[in-house]
Design an enzyme around this catalytic site. Structure first.
Site, PDB file in Angstrom:
ATOM      1  N   PRO A 141       0.891  -1.037   0.170  1.00 33.12           N
ATOM      2  CA  PRO A 141       0.023   0.094  -0.052  1.00 33.12           C
ATOM      3  C   PRO A 141       1.008   1.356   0.033  1.00 33.12           C
ATOM      4  O   PRO A 141       1.933   1.255   0.669  1.00 33.12           O
ATOM      5  CB  PRO A 141      -0.775  -0.195   1.097  1.00 33.12           C
ATOM      6  CG  PRO A 141      -0.727  -1.594   1.587  1.00 33.12           C
ATOM      7  CD  PRO A 141       0.652  -1.891   1.143  1.00 33.12           C
ATOM      8  N   THR A 216      -0.860  10.689   4.199  1.00 34.47           N
ATOM      9  CA  THR A 216      -2.330  10.510   4.295  1.00 34.47           C
ATOM     10  C   THR A 216      -2.909   9.801   5.563  1.00 34.47           C
ATOM     11  O   THR A 216      -2.034   9.298   6.304  1.00 34.47           O
ATOM     12  CB  THR A 216      -2.683   9.519   3.171  1.00 34.47           C
ATOM     13  OG1 THR A 216      -1.963   8.160   3.419  1.00 34.47           O
ATOM     14  CG2 THR A 216      -2.167  10.074   1.631  1.00 34.47           C
ATOM     15  N   THR A 223       1.050   3.426  10.468  1.00 39.56           N
ATOM     16  CA  THR A 223       2.375   3.769  11.089  1.00 39.56           C
ATOM     17  C   THR A 223       2.208   4.315  12.539  1.00 39.56           C
ATOM     18  O   THR A 223       3.235   4.578  13.102  1.00 39.56           O
ATOM     19  CB  THR A 223       3.400   4.733  10.357  1.00 39.56           C
ATOM     20  OG1 THR A 223       2.583   5.991  10.170  1.00 39.56           O
ATOM     21  CG2 THR A 223       3.664   3.942   9.196  1.00 39.56           C
ATOM     22  N   GLY A 227       0.733  13.633  15.919  1.00 36.24           N
ATOM     23  CA  GLY A 227       1.040  15.118  15.408  1.00 36.24           C
ATOM     24  C   GLY A 227       1.479  16.105  16.343  1.00 36.24           C
ATOM     25  O   GLY A 227       1.393  15.933  17.388  1.00 36.24           O
ATOM     26  N   TYR A 480      12.669  13.787  20.466  1.00 33.21           N
ATOM     27  CA  TYR A 480      12.898  13.642  18.941  1.00 33.21           C
ATOM     28  C   TYR A 480      14.448  14.240  18.536  1.00 33.21           C
ATOM     29  O   TYR A 480      14.718  15.370  18.672  1.00 33.21           O
ATOM     30  CB  TYR A 480      12.001  14.589  18.093  1.00 33.21           C
ATOM     31  CG  TYR A 480      11.754  14.341  16.926  1.00 33.21           C
ATOM     32  CD1 TYR A 480      10.570  13.826  16.192  1.00 33.21           C
ATOM     33  CD2 TYR A 480      12.725  14.842  15.867  1.00 33.21           C
ATOM     34  CE1 TYR A 480      10.375  13.689  14.788  1.00 33.21           C
ATOM     35  CE2 TYR A 480      12.382  14.727  14.362  1.00 33.21           C
ATOM     36  CZ  TYR A 480      11.501  14.149  14.066  1.00 33.21           C
ATOM     37  OH  TYR A 480      11.278  13.908  12.634  1.00 33.21           O
TER      38      TYR A 480
END
Length: 568
Positions: A141, A216, A223, A227, A480
């Site tokens: 996909p 998308t 995954t 956000g 991060y």
């Protein structure tokens, strides 16, 4: 069957890098960037770089797919939606991880996808998947192509035909349950297109990953994405309440229920499955009325430890910010280096502030920049800003105001372009992220920075590593990390080897220091090596049994999530 030229309207990123053609990072209007990069990694950005090659220079292997399967795919979706041209196949072979970009720029395509198929609806997806399984081929996909963990590329040893299923035509908000605050949305919709459709009706999903413009809904779910506003709206695992996924010969249907007690959660099994348990075609997601007010305020802390302590206190306070982000001193210095030249009063004000802080005893090389977002009615925003303001002051921080916050909000999706720019001038840069309890945050931060520096020393290169806290939770937070260095070689294969030594050191430090191997980028192939250390041997065995039960012939995106040696 004739090969189709690419005439559909589904947008794609550059075949060789991030984002769209005509948009790129430029340091010319950022006077501090050149001296910063030269000082930290020894690369002169004024020296002409090496741009990516023209596509015509790339040697693309011929597709390995028979006429019979091609005919079945054309019957399933229409011949005009089946593509075997080299350009379409290359676009769908790699994601946007650093090794992906190095390989595609070098024209290294040991196993390109053989055909790209664009279904228009769920029935098309079912027909394609069933045809692929019947032919014992492979289906991968494809959403926006922004994945950076190796989830899109077929295994080099794969000898079966490989079909890339691009869901870009399935891009509509189908319905909104305004009473429940739920929307039913097709999986192939890109972030901006989805929000435009929701906003037109007064709603928002509030999910904004770094890849927002080029990823998308289906990719986010596949995954387990997070956000920038997850502190308020939740991660995609919180937002997704129901979904539909095509499996071989059947449909998996999960209704949008607020909560259930119906055994192990099948919803959780699909979340993060990266196409291995079927193709997500649509989902019911939580949506919210557009907020009356939205502000992002910048703050400055005297140290990283003070900043983390403030973030933890904010997470347990009565305030509910939409964004809680703070950069360490290294990332703060990098952020200042990318600022455009300030003129007149703005320049004077910033210099005056920094001079004042120095006189107060601040070490300006240790300061940490933070952004906190607020949404809601005027009274609520005012109250939350007051709560956060007191916490910031209690930890020695100061408020910089809405100006820097507005600039961050405008530029927040542009950072990935810098990686392409650095690659052009001979430096590699990438990211790794983890999550860990608050009590362990400083230990894992210090250990990871030390591991990266040790890896740089072993390679004999000058490297840089920086970090920000990007998401706060009740028990902990996400860290991060971004790392960059100029490889000590011009050979692309050796550049990837050196990249892996640094990346592996960082990832190993995560598991050794009680963090997870990925907070929101997924597993793919890049992180699969550490999955057993993350979830235990029994956890991997459970996952293998699940994947094998749904896909016994390994037709659905094989080689992802679990290590290759654990594939059945």
């Amino acid at each position: 069957m004739t090969t189709q030229s690419h005439k559909n309207t589904v947008p794609h990123m550059k075949w060789w890098g991030w984002g769209v053609e005509g948009v790129a990072f430029n340091h010319r209007d950022k006077p501090n960037f050149r001296p910063f990069v030269l000082d930290q990694v020894g690369v002169d950005v004024d020296v002409p770089g090496t741009p990516p090659p023209a596509f015509e220079e790339i040697d693309v292997p011929a597709p390995r797919i028979g006429e019979e399967l091609l005919a079945e795919l054309a019957e399933a979706v229409g011949e005009e939606n089946v593509y075997t041209e080299d350009f379409d196949r290359v676009v769908h072979t790699y994601g946007k991880g650093l090794p992906d970009l190095i390989k595609v720029r070098a024209g290294h395509l040991p196993r390109a996808v053989d055909v790209v198929v664009y279904p228009g609806n769920e029935s098309d997806v079912q027909a394609v998947l069933d045809a692929v399984v019947a032919a014992d081929a492979v289906l991968i996909p494809f959403g926006g192509g922004s994945n950076i963990s190796g989830s899109l590329t077929p295994p080099e040893s794969e000898e079966r035909p490989v079909v890339s299923l691009d869901l870009g035509r399935m891009n509509r908000v189908l319905e909104i349950d305004e009473t429940a605050g739920l929307a039913r949305i097709q999986a192939g919709v890109l972030g901006p297109d989805m929000e435009e459709q929701l906003t037109a009706r007064g709603w928002t999903m509030g999910h904004q990953p770094d890849s927002f413009r080029h990823s998308t809904l289906g990719g986010w779910i596949a995954t387990r994405s997070s956000g920038m506003q997850s502190d308020k709206y939740g991660d995609i695992a919180d937002i997704t309440r129901g979904l539909r996924a095509v499996q071989p010969g059947r449909m998996l249907v999960l209704r949008p229920l607020p909560s259930t007690s119906t055994g192990p959660s099948v919803r959780e099994m699909i979340l993060g499955s990266e196409g291995r348990l079927g193709v997500i075609t649509e989902a019911w997601v939580q949506v919210h009325r557009l907020p009356e007010n939205r502000e992002i305020i910048a703050y400055l802390y005297p140290s990283w430890a003070a900043a983390l302590a403030a973030m933890q206190e904010i997470s347990t306070s009565d305030a509910s910010p939409s964004v809680t982000r703070v950069s360490d001193d290294r990332e703060t210095a990098f952020s200042f280096s990318t600022q455009k030249a300030k003129k007149g009063l703005k320049s004077t004000v910033q210099k005056g502030l920094f001079d004042l802080l120095e006189r107060r005893g601040w070490d300006m090389d240790a300061v940490c920049l933070s952004y906190v977002g607020y949404e809601g009615g005027s009274a609520r925003v005012k109250a939350e800003k007051a709560i956060v303001g007191k916490i910031v002051r209690r930890h020695g921080g100061i408020k910089l105001g809405s100006g820097p916050g507005e600039l961050y909000d405008q530029k927040k999706f542009d950072t990935p372009y810098i990686r392409d720019y650095l690659l052009d001038i001979g430096a590699v840069a990438d990211v790794s992220e983890t999550a860990t309890p608050w009590s362990n945050l400083l230990d894992i931060y210090n250990g990871t920075v030390r591991a990266a520096k040790d890896a740089y020393a072993a390679l004999g290169v000058r490297g840089y590593i920086m970090c920000h806290l990007s998401h706060s939770y009740h028990s902990g937070a996400c860290l991060y990390f971004t790392f960059a260095f100029p490889p000590a070689t011009e050979k692309w294969e050796e550049q990837i080897e050196q990249y892996w030594k640094v990346k592996s050191a960082i990832q190993q430090s995560f598991v050794d220091l009680k963090g997870t191997i990925s907070h929101h980028h997924g597993v793919g192939t890049e992180h699969a090596h550490w999955i057993e250390e993350d979830i235990s041997e029994a956890g991997v065995e459970t996952m293998v049994a699940l994947l094998r039960g749904v896909d016994p012939s390994r037709n659905l995106n094989p080689g992802k999530v679990i290590p290759t040696h654990r594939e059945w």
